[in-house]
Design a protein around this motif. Structure first.
Motif, mmCIF file in Angstrom:
data_model
loop_
_atom_site.group_PDB
_atom_site.id
_atom_site.type_symbol
_atom_site.label_atom_id
_atom_site.label_comp_id
_atom_site.label_asym_id
_atom_site.label_seq_id
_atom_site.Cartn_x
_atom_site.Cartn_y
_atom_site.Cartn_z
ATOM 1 N N PHE A 1 -1.766 -1.311 6.859
ATOM 2 C CA PHE A 1 -1.118 -0.811 5.641
ATOM 3 C C PHE A 1 0.222 -0.169 5.974
ATOM 4 N N ILE A 2 0.238 0.643 7.039
ATOM 5 C CA ILE A 2 1.489 1.297 7.450
ATOM 6 C C ILE A 2 2.509 0.255 7.887
ATOM 7 N N ILE A 3 2.073 -0.716 8.692
ATOM 8 C CA ILE A 3 2.993 -1.754 9.150
ATOM 9 C C ILE A 3 3.478 -2.600 7.978
ATOM 10 N N GLY A 4 2.606 -2.812 6.994
ATOM 11 C CA GLY A 4 2.981 -3.606 5.825
ATOM 12 C C GLY A 4 4.121 -2.999 5.026
ATOM 13 N N THR A 5 4.260 -1.660 5.089
ATOM 14 C CA THR A 5 5.352 -1.021 4.357
ATOM 15 C C THR A 5 6.720 -1.387 4.914
ATOM 16 N N LEU A 6 6.751 -1.927 6.136
ATOM 17 C CA LEU A 6 8.027 -2.361 6.705
ATOM 18 C C LEU A 6 8.621 -3.538 5.937
ATOM 19 N N MET A 7 7.778 -4.276 5.229
ATOM 20 C CA MET A 7 8.257 -5.424 4.468
ATOM 21 C C MET A 7 8.839 -5.032 3.114
ATOM 22 N N ILE A 8 8.709 -3.761 2.747
ATOM 23 C CA ILE A 8 9.215 -3.289 1.464
ATOM 24 C C ILE A 8 10.597 -2.677 1.660
ATOM 25 N N PRO A 9 11.622 -3.158 0.991
ATOM 26 C CA PRO A 9 12.966 -2.563 1.125
ATOM 27 C C PRO A 9 12.953 -1.094 0.725
ATOM 28 N N PRO A 10 13.586 -0.225 1.499
ATOM 29 C CA PRO A 10 13.593 1.209 1.176
ATOM 30 C C PRO A 10 14.177 1.517 -0.194
ATOM 31 N N GLN A 11 15.098 0.655 -0.656
ATOM 32 C CA GLN A 11 15.734 0.914 -1.949
ATOM 33 C C GLN A 11 14.734 0.871 -3.102
ATOM 34 N N LEU A 12 13.624 0.124 -2.932
ATOM 35 C CA LEU A 12 12.641 0.026 -4.005
ATOM 36 C C LEU A 12 11.939 1.358 -4.263
ATOM 37 N N GLY A 13 11.796 2.161 -3.217
ATOM 38 C CA GLY A 13 11.127 3.445 -3.384
ATOM 39 C C GLY A 13 12.074 4.587 -3.675
ATOM 40 N N LEU A 14 13.362 4.283 -3.772
ATOM 41 C CA LEU A 14 14.339 5.347 -3.949
ATOM 42 C C LEU A 14 14.207 6.026 -5.307
ATOM 43 N N VAL A 15 13.948 5.253 -6.350
ATOM 44 C CA VAL A 15 13.828 5.833 -7.693
ATOM 45 C C VAL A 15 12.674 6.821 -7.738
ATOM 46 N N GLY A 16 11.521 6.422 -7.219
ATOM 47 C CA GLY A 16 10.377 7.319 -7.194
ATOM 48 C C GLY A 16 10.636 8.555 -6.354
ATOM 49 N N PHE A 17 11.349 8.373 -5.246
ATOM 50 C CA PHE A 17 11.669 9.515 -4.388
ATOM 51 C C PHE A 17 12.589 10.497 -5.102
ATOM 52 N N VAL A 18 13.566 9.974 -5.827
ATOM 53 C CA VAL A 18 14.489 10.842 -6.565
ATOM 54 C C VAL A 18 13.741 11.611 -7.655
ATOM 55 N N VAL A 19 12.855 10.926 -8.369
ATOM 56 C CA VAL A 19 12.069 11.602 -9.418
ATOM 57 C C VAL A 19 11.203 12.698 -8.812
#
Length: 271
Positions: free
Chosen positions: A105-123
């Motif tokens: 699961f942790i390694i799988g997160t490498l396939m997700i672009p960091p920009q996709l989680g940026l909105v949630g992180f900002v919120v």
């Protein structure tokens, strides 16, 4: 005779190194000219506008931005390397339920672009009241999937299980084993990760752009944009500021290059 036989290799390495240094040399040279002169052709010799460009850079409180970037990069790197090493040690040397599933699961997160989680992180940061602080820039990269993968691979191959068992037999605690036995063995990997994490944190632009509005909290990537006015962008001063911002990176890689190579080689082999 042995060194003479390696002469072609030395020549090739020297040529490649010179080509690698050309962009940095060009960046420094361009910082010695007036911005308008940069459009007249490639500059290979120093100009006469270095002091004026340096004054423009320092007039924007550049040392304050330098300190912000340095503080964020050092704290983030230290915490991220420690978390990666602890997590990698757990995955490499412990057996527990759901280990493989959690690891993949942790390694799988490498396939997700960091920009996709940026909105949630900002919120999330806005909900916690951490917008316009340096805290999000520090904690954002602490949990790093690449670091976990790297340390898991390195510890699996570099740290024998027997040495850990002998530490337990001698009455050493689990954290004591990690601190006294594992950390000295994985020093090249720690230095390699530190260099990479510092570089990523130092050059981070997108996260500060969306979370920092106070000019006093700007990091260097954001501060470069201040070297312009309503009617003119001082590209030469910007280039000089970028050249100055590479100094910590050059120093770190200069001192840690040997360990970087050892860490890269060791992290690519799994025993």
């Amino acid at each position: 005779m042995r060194h003479i036989g390696k002469l072609p290799v030395y020549i090739l390495v020297t040529i490649v190194s010179l080509f690698a240094l050309v962009p940095f040399y060009t960046m420094i040279i361009m910082g010695t000219y007036v911005s308008e002169d940069l459009y007249t052709g490639l500059k290979l010799l120093p100009g006469t506008y270095l002091l004026e460009n340096l004054k423009s850079v320092l007039a924007q409180n550049f040392f304050r931005f330098y300190l912000n970037s340095l503080m964020v990069a050092v704290i983030n790197t230290t915490a991220a390397v420690l978390v990666s090493a602890l997590t990698g040690f757990a995955f490499a040397k412990y057996q527990f339920k759901g280990k493989k599933l959690l690891y993949f699961f942790i390694i799988g997160t490498l396939m997700i672009p960091p920009q996709l989680g940026l909105v949630g992180f900002v919120v999330e940061m806005r909900y916690l009241g951490l917008v316009n602080t340096l805290v999000p820039l520090i904690i954002g990269g602490i949990a790093n999937a690449f670091g976990v993968f790297w340390m898991t691979q390195y510890i699996s191959s570099a740290v024998p299980g027997e040495i850990i068992e002998s530490g337990r037999l001698d009455g050493c605690s689990e954290f004591g084993i990690f601190a006294r036995i594992v950390l000295p063995v994985i020093r090249p990997a720690l230095i390699t990760l530190s260099l990479l994490f510092f570089l990523w944190s130092w050059n981070n632009y997108l996260t500060p752009l969306v979370l920092i509005n106070k000019e006093s909290l700007y990091t260097i990537p954001l501060a470069v944009s201040l070297l312009s006015s309503e009617y003119r962008t001082d590209y030469a001063a910007r280039i000089l500021a970028l050249a100055l911002s590479t100094i910590p990176i050059l120093i770190l890689f200069g001192f840690g290059s040997k360990h970087l190579i050892r860490g890269l080689v060791g992290g690519s082999i799994k025993g």
